[in-house]
Design a protein around this motif. Structure first.
Motif, PDB file in Angstrom:
ATOM      1  N   GLU A 176      -9.417  29.385  -7.330  1.00  0.00           N
ATOM      2  CA  GLU A 176     -10.184  29.932  -8.461  1.00  0.00           C
ATOM      3  C   GLU A 176      -9.585  29.510  -9.799  1.00  0.00           C
ATOM      4  N   GLU A 177      -8.258  29.480  -9.858  1.00  0.00           N
ATOM      5  CA  GLU A 177      -7.568  29.134 -11.102  1.00  0.00           C
ATOM      6  C   GLU A 177      -7.402  27.631 -11.299  1.00  0.00           C
TER       7      GLU A 177
ATOM      8  N   GLU B  22      -6.698  31.469  -2.258  1.00  0.00           N
ATOM      9  CA  GLU B  22      -8.016  31.588  -2.896  1.00  0.00           C
ATOM     10  C   GLU B  22      -7.858  31.730  -4.407  1.00  0.00           C
ATOM     11  N   GLN B  23      -6.830  32.467  -4.824  1.00  0.00           N
ATOM     12  CA  GLN B  23      -6.549  32.603  -6.256  1.00  0.00           C
ATOM     13  C   GLN B  23      -6.204  31.240  -6.859  1.00  0.00           C
TER      14      GLN B  23
END
Length: 190
Positions: free
Chosen positions: A47-48, A43-44
């Motif tokens: 997002e990034e 998920e990170q």
């Protein structure tokens, strides 16, 4: 004018393996060999807007035997409420970096990626591992590039079963084209 609905027939081949192990023992070995997706990490990455090589490296580290568990459900706990005493756990097992190589050609492959697997005890108490042969599922798309990845997945599943100490069905290692593979006829759409 083309029809707004396609009806594509393909052949499925369910492989059922006698694991030779007690249910909980095989389940534990499977879940150690095929760990859960590190959801917060991925998920990170989303997002990034991480680059794909970062995703691939993290996937290789997270999936020591090529596969991850995206979802699991213990059927036993729920269905015993209806009086059933079967032991059964189902999983969605896959690898998004492998799936991407098919998705690139046809996003509909995600109907079958990740792969569905099940560990269960039969009426005699034998622990079994069940999976549909990946090359049969992906061969149904009639695209040689997708089928080639399906055959690769056959070999990955075979390697996983060998690591787990379970018998390896020859269908996963025979090297022959799966139904719907290059050289066979493409399914009809209407």
């Amino acid at each position: 004018m083309a029809s707004p609905v396609a009806d594509v027939a393909y052949e499925a081949h369910r492989l059922i393996v006698d694991t030779g192990a007690p249910f909980e023992e095989f389940r534990e070995r499977y879940e150690r060999a095929v760990p859960a997706l590190d959801t917060p990490l991925f998920e990170q990455f989303m997002e990034e807007d991480a680059d794909w090589s970062t995703v691939q490296r993290a996937t290789d580290q997270n999936a020591p035997h090529g596969f991850l568990i995206y979802w699991s459900f213990d059927n036993t706990a729920l269905l015993r409420l209806a009086g059933d005493r079967w032991r059964s756990v189902q999983y969605l097992m896959g690898n998004h970096t492998i799936a991407q190589r098919m998705f690139h050609h046809d996003p509909a492959v995600m109907l079958y990626a990740p792969l569905r697997t099940e560990i269960y005890q039969d009426a005699e108490g034998v622990t079994r591992f069940a999976i549909d042969r990946p090359s049969a599922q992906f061969g149904g798309f009639g695209d040689p590039a997708i089928t080639a990845v399906g055959i690769e997945l056959d070999h990955e599943v075979a390697a996983l079963l060998e690591f787990l100490g379970a018998p390896v069905p020859e269908q996963l290692t025979d090297g022959h084209s799966a139904p719907g593979a290059p050289g066979s006829t493409r399914p009809n759409s209407s």
